[in-house]
Enzyme design. Sequence first.
Site, PDB file in Angstrom:
ATOM      1  N   ASP A 191      40.175   2.129  34.259  1.00 54.10           N
ATOM      2  CA  ASP A 191      40.585   3.361  33.891  1.00 54.10           C
ATOM      3  C   ASP A 191      41.514   4.215  35.048  1.00 54.10           C
ATOM      4  O   ASP A 191      41.420   3.597  36.317  1.00 54.10           O
ATOM      5  CB  ASP A 191      39.457   4.476  33.947  1.00 54.10           C
ATOM      6  CG  ASP A 191      38.541   4.146  32.582  1.00 54.10           C
ATOM      7  OD1 ASP A 191      38.847   3.202  31.934  1.00 54.10           O
ATOM      8  OD2 ASP A 191      37.694   5.038  32.487  1.00 54.10           O
TER       9      ASP A 191
ATOM     10  N   HIS B  45      37.894   0.785  37.902  1.00 57.80           N
ATOM     11  CA  HIS B  45      38.948   1.847  38.116  1.00 57.80           C
ATOM     12  C   HIS B  45      39.948   1.188  38.805  1.00 57.80           C
ATOM     13  O   HIS B  45      39.997   0.297  39.660  1.00 57.80           O
ATOM     14  CB  HIS B  45      38.417   3.016  38.855  1.00 57.80           C
ATOM     15  CG  HIS B  45      37.693   3.699  38.208  1.00 57.80           C
ATOM     16  ND1 HIS B  45      36.391   3.611  37.698  1.00 57.80           N
ATOM     17  CD2 HIS B  45      37.939   5.088  37.291  1.00 57.80           C
ATOM     18  CE1 HIS B  45      35.742   4.559  37.011  1.00 57.80           C
ATOM     19  NE2 HIS B  45      36.639   5.606  36.749  1.00 57.80           N
TER      20      HIS B  45
HETATM   21 ZN    ZN Z   1      39.248   8.551  34.541  1.00 58.54          ZN
END
Ligand code: ZN
Length: 324
Positions: A123, A279
């Site tokens: 993400d 991430h």
């Molecule tokens: Zn996010």
Amino acid sequence: MSDQMKQSSDGDRRHKRVQFIKRVIIALVITVVILPTALCVILFVRMNRLEKQIAELLAVREERNVTVAVDEVTEDKAFAAGKEQTDAAAAGVLNPSVREKEAVEASSATVNAGTKKIFLTFDDGPSVYTDRILDICKAYDVKVTFFVVGKTGGENERLYRRIVEEGHTIGMHSYSHKYSEIYENLESYQEDLEMLQSHIREITGVTADICRFPGGSSNTVSKVPMQELIDYLEAAGIDYYDWNVSSGDASGTKYTAGQIVDNVLNGIESNNTSIVLMHDAADKEQTVEALPLIIEALQAREDVEILPITEDTAKIHHVTQKEK
Ligand code: ZN
């Protein structure tokens, strides 16, 4: 000594002196002008590079501070919610929020003996680490999924394109990634997502048709009932993907690459299908360091397959569409 000889030796000395002065002047010019100029150029380039990195780090921090709730915290809470569902499914409790048969199967603790499907997802990119993540994936011949945010500029455009060109799945996260704005009402969510979809399409030519809600579908930040947003996605033909394994890189920065590796390897044990939350962001270097170790450990197993999300991927939902 004849006058002639004396004259020529005087001329020699004068010539040598002139040469010497010339050399001194050249040396002076080099030390006073050229060297500092070269140094300035080098420092300027380095400063520019650092400024870019600082700006990116600040943007990440600001995003954290400004948004109503931190992605991290929300995503962790959402993960806890997802875990509860897994437990419920394992206990044989009919869980109304896990509609899809595959999802029940995937999140059930009764794991089949067959292949485990692992979907590594990133993400918040593109970021200063996207290239490194892509290099690692390339080195291990692995395809993953990126849920990107809206970023502009040539460098970011190159990264969106690289993701697509190297065969990874590009999904949508949020253009602004500002919780307070996107979850204000249905229109603002829709506007943000459509903006991201056309942004990706303009740059890569790909129309992304999967997304991940910032904070997951079980986030408690949204002022709009998540069901409304889920209905909107369904009408728009967009699938959303939560996660059932958290790498743990969402919570702050106080963790090591080793902990990320352990979280992922332990997390996948109880699932047939694992969607792993990671991430791609300027403050997530540990994730980049953990990635090769995770891939190596997974590839060493016969019963594991690492795949990019496609339309065939089992939906892992924290909150699912109500039965109609
Ligand atoms: Zn996010």
